[in-house]
Design a protein around this motif. Structure first.
Motif, PDB file in Angstrom:
ATOM      1  N   ASP A   1       0.895  -1.172   0.000  1.00 14.03           N
ATOM      2  CA  ASP A   1       0.000   0.000   0.000  1.00 14.03           C
ATOM      3  C   ASP A   1       0.928   1.216   0.000  1.00 14.03           C
ATOM      4  O   ASP A   1       1.344   1.694   1.059  1.00 14.03           O
ATOM      5  CB  ASP A   1      -0.895  -0.055   1.241  1.00 14.03           C
TER       6      ASP A   1
ATOM      7  N   ASP B   1      -3.326   6.846  -3.723  1.00 15.76           N
ATOM      8  CA  ASP B   1      -3.407   5.825  -2.672  1.00 15.76           C
ATOM      9  C   ASP B   1      -3.679   4.493  -3.369  1.00 15.76           C
ATOM     10  O   ASP B   1      -4.799   4.245  -3.823  1.00 15.76           O
ATOM     11  CB  ASP B   1      -4.543   6.216  -1.703  1.00 15.76           C
TER      12      ASP B   1
ATOM     13  N   THR C   1      -2.993   0.131  -3.559  1.00 17.75           N
ATOM     14  CA  THR C   1      -2.536  -1.121  -2.939  1.00 17.75           C
ATOM     15  C   THR C   1      -2.634  -2.268  -3.933  1.00 17.75           C
ATOM     16  O   THR C   1      -3.640  -2.391  -4.646  1.00 17.75           O
ATOM     17  CB  THR C   1      -3.409  -1.491  -1.717  1.00 17.75           C
TER      18      THR C   1
ATOM     19  N   GLU D   1      -6.524  -1.751  -3.894  1.00 18.30           N
ATOM     20  CA  GLU D   1      -6.988  -0.367  -3.725  1.00 18.30           C
ATOM     21  C   GLU D   1      -6.736   0.426  -4.999  1.00 18.30           C
ATOM     22  O   GLU D   1      -5.601   0.504  -5.491  1.00 18.30           O
ATOM     23  CB  GLU D   1      -6.236   0.289  -2.557  1.00 18.30           C
TER      24      GLU D   1
END
Ligand code: GLY
Ligand code: MN
Ligand code: MN
Length: 434
Positions: free
Chosen positions: A291, A302, A304, A419
């Motif tokens: 991440d 952001d 992941t 993510e």
């Protein structure tokens, strides 16, 4: 900013040597007119019955000896000003009853030159510099020493001060805010203080084109970092090596710093949500959660990904991975204006992902997997990786959010998170991290 210029020069010379095209440029920001428009809107949103006072951070407030200077987010959002020790004062125009409130005076207070300090931290703009209005976008740039008297004079016409009264824990600036609020209370004991943070937060939720362009740059550089990590992960590699490689890859593409402490967790540590020690050696047969993402022009990405350390998932690992991916797909398909990030029945993206996870697969005791999805599905990103958001507000075009389901089963040393970053548009969404 100093550091950025040096990094940019280094990146440019590496690019020249290698003949490759890297992203390049000094700290990028939106045009100054955008910040002025935000100030005008803020005055309209307050109703024009008071002044707005915001304090920028000082050098000492951000542990400048160990970290580069980073401005208070609300202050930056409204000023675009990235030098320490500034204050902003906005005053509404006098208006006839019933007419809309309009921005009147807008003053930026900055410190005068401190030549000996500038030897350490580089040349700074001072209020006496002729270029001050053009460089800041503020028609009036005054010496910080004038602030007290000018606020006092303004309070002859207004009895309300809009400022930041509530802390923003994500930025670690709680002490600073309390101290500044106490100072205003001392200076203006009869004025009523009203918190402006929710109003600014509401504005920040819907991004401008310029903000989206900066987020895209953060995302693109961070995607390259993830590709580099995918090539480098193998048994025997240390988690911190991957974290360092990823930081190198997005920073050489113009990101100024990680958007949050990099999380690289293998084996059991794949199940620890904010594991940022990154201090273990990856082993054959484990999975690793990465991440990690950078921030560009102050705007976060952001991202992941979860990989098998040896390049091949076991059947059980693949089963859990596919469930997380399926949950993400289900939430993505439903992402559009009018839906909600959090718990909101059939309109909640969280419920959609949770129900998918809870109806696919079982733990080693034959129980459903919903209990292992232990965090929220989504949050907005922007100047903060966890940007302010009223979770009761429906999604709207211009919002930029993450979609990040996860399953964490410590008993099996299995943690999976996927993510991605998504721009909500009128038709639904655009996957920025495609
Ligand atoms: N990287 C922090 C988060 O995903 O929210
Ligand atoms: Mn996130
Ligand atoms: Mn994340």
């Amino acid at each position: 900013m100093q550091r950025r210029l040096l990094a940019t020069m280094a990146a440019l010379s590496v690019a020249a040597i290698l003949g490759t095209a890297l992203w390049a440029g000094a700290w990028e920001r939106e045009p100054l007119s955008v910040f002025h428009e935000r100030r005008a809107r803020l005055i309209r949103e307050t109703g024009g019955d008071g002044v707005v006072v915001l304090f920028g951070l000082g050098e000492a407030d951000v542990a400048a000896s160990v970290m580069p200077f980073r401005q208070n987010e609300e202050f930056y959002y409204l000023t675009g000003w990235n030098e320490p020790g500034a204050i902003m004062l906005l005053m509404p125009k006098a208006r006839a009853p019933g007419s809309a409130s309009e921005l009147g005076e807008e003053i930026l207070y900055i410190p005068s030159h401190d030549r000996s300090e500038e030897k350490w931290t580089g040349p700074k703009l001072a209020p006496t510099d002729e270029a001050a209005p053009e460089r800041t976008g503020f028609p009036a740039v005054h010496d910080i020493s004038k602030f007290d008297a000018e606020l006092e004079a303004a309070l002859k016409h207004f009895s309300t001060i809009y400022t930041e009264l509530s802390p923003q824990p994500e930025s670690g600036e709680d002490c600073f805010q309390a101290e500044m609020v106490d100072k205003i209370r001392d200076k203006a004991p009869r004025a009523s203080l009203v918190d402006i943070r929710m109003t600014i937060g509401g504005m920040r939720a819907v991004k401008t084109e310029g903000e989206i362009a900066l987020i895209r740059k953060a995302v693109d550089a961070s995607i390259e970092a993830h590709f580099a990590a995918m090539r480098a992960v193998k048994p025997g590699v240390w988690e911190y090596e991957i974290a360092a490689l990823m930081k190198y890859e997005f920073e050489r593409r113009g990101c100024e710093w990680p958007a949050y402490p990099p999380i690289v967790g293998s084996g059991f540590y794949s199940t620890v949500l904010h594991y940022d020690l990154d201090s273990n050696q990856m082993k054959d047969g484990e999975v690793v959660v990465m991440d990690v993402a950078g921030s560009y022009g102050g705007y976060a990405s952001d991202i992941t990904r979860t990989l098998p350390v040896n390049g091949h998932f076991t059947p059980r690992q693949r089963e859990i991975y596919e469930i997380v991916l399926g949950a993400q797909d289900a939430a993505l398909k439903a992402a559009k204006p009018g839906m909600y990030l959090g718990h909101h029945g059939y309109k909640g993206l969280y419920e959609i992902a949770f129900n998918y996870i809870n109806t696919h697969g079982k733990d080693s005791h034959g129980q459903p997997l919903g209990q292992y999805f232990i965090h929220g599905l989504s949050h907005p990103i922007g100047l903060n990786v966890h940007d302010p958001m009223d979770y009761n507000r429906p999604l709207a075009p211009g919002m930029v959010i993450t979609i990040e389901p996860g399953i964490y089963i410590p008993e099996e040393n299995l943690g999976f998170r996927i993510e991605d970053d998504v721009l909500i548009n009128p038709a639904g969404y655009e996957l920025l991290t495609r």
